[in-house]
Design a protein around this motif. Structure first.
Motif, PDB file in Angstrom:
ATOM      1  N   CYS A   1       0.655  -0.960  -0.112  1.00 32.82           N
ATOM      2  CA  CYS A   1      -0.251  -0.313   0.035  1.00 32.82           C
ATOM      3  C   CYS A   1       1.104   1.382  -0.453  1.00 32.82           C
ATOM      4  O   CYS A   1       2.081   0.807  -0.017  1.00 32.82           O
ATOM      5  CB  CYS A   1      -0.514  -0.287   1.261  1.00 32.82           C
TER       6      CYS A   1
ATOM      7  N   THR B   1      -1.366   5.587   3.657  1.00 36.49           N
ATOM      8  CA  THR B   1      -2.408   4.835   3.830  1.00 36.49           C
ATOM      9  C   THR B   1      -1.934   4.141   4.997  1.00 36.49           C
ATOM     10  O   THR B   1      -2.474   3.940   6.315  1.00 36.49           O
ATOM     11  CB  THR B   1      -2.759   3.169   2.859  1.00 36.49           C
TER      12      THR B   1
ATOM     13  N   GLN C   1      -3.264   4.494   8.933  1.00 39.22           N
ATOM     14  CA  GLN C   1      -4.303   3.192   9.774  1.00 39.22           C
ATOM     15  C   GLN C   1      -3.533   3.191  10.948  1.00 39.22           C
ATOM     16  O   GLN C   1      -4.338   3.327  11.819  1.00 39.22           O
ATOM     17  CB  GLN C   1      -3.201   2.229   9.125  1.00 39.22           C
TER      18      GLN C   1
END
Length: 177
Positions: free
Chosen positions: A136, A140, A144
């Protein structure tokens, strides 16, 4: 070195670290062992084609995280939604108790959030390394991690003083290396 010998050497060198990662992801000893075994079986079947892979340890970790996320999707969630959160007992500074609280809180995160936190903070990997392992973007990984840390603070407020600050530049890519 023949195929079996090379694979055996890889397993001997990396099995302990892979098992630790699997345990941190799953939170269960036997499930962690199953996850490691599943990853190693997959790698053994592809071993002759993996000779071009520069970092087999990183490859194994990526396969493990992907396999874990896949398992979680199939298994569904063990969580039982309730209208009210459970009462929280007083938590002392006892490290064993804090580890249990942390484990329980980690198990309530999404698999990807848990993987990001484990790789980023437990294994002390850079955001770029985590992004590469998870396939990713760095953005991200950052989002996250941010959402996972915020959720940990909500699930286990007693851990908040020990968690990295949500806006701490010491944990961003530029502050490392």
């Amino acid at each position: 070195m023949d195929r079996d010998t090379a694979f055996r050497a890889f397993v001997e060198a990396h099995q302990r670290a892979l098992t630790r990662l699997a345990y941190l992801l799953t939170g269960e000893e036997h499930l962690a062992e199953d996850l490691v075994q599943s990853v190693l079986v997959r790698m053994f079947g592809r071993w002759p084609r993996l000779s071009h892979v520069g970092n087999l340890d990183a490859y194994a970790r990526k396969v493990m995280v992907n396999q874990y996320i896949s398992w979680r999707r199939r298994r569904g969630s063990d969580e039982v939604p309730t209208a009210e959160p459970p009462d929280r007992a007083y938590v002392s500074e006892d490290s064993a108790v804090l580890r249990i609280v942390l484990r329980q809180a980690l198990m309530r995160l999404t698999p990807k959030q848990r993987a990001v936190l484990v790789l980023r903070f437990y294994e002390d990997r850079t955001e770029r390394e985590v992004a590469d392992l998870l396939g990713c973007s760095v953005g991200t990984v950052k989002s996250q991690a941010h959402h996972a840390l915020a959720r940990l603070r909500t699930l286990a407020p007693e851990l908040a003083p020990r968690l990295p600050a949500l806006d701490d530049p010491a944990h961003s890519e530029g502050a490392r290396r």
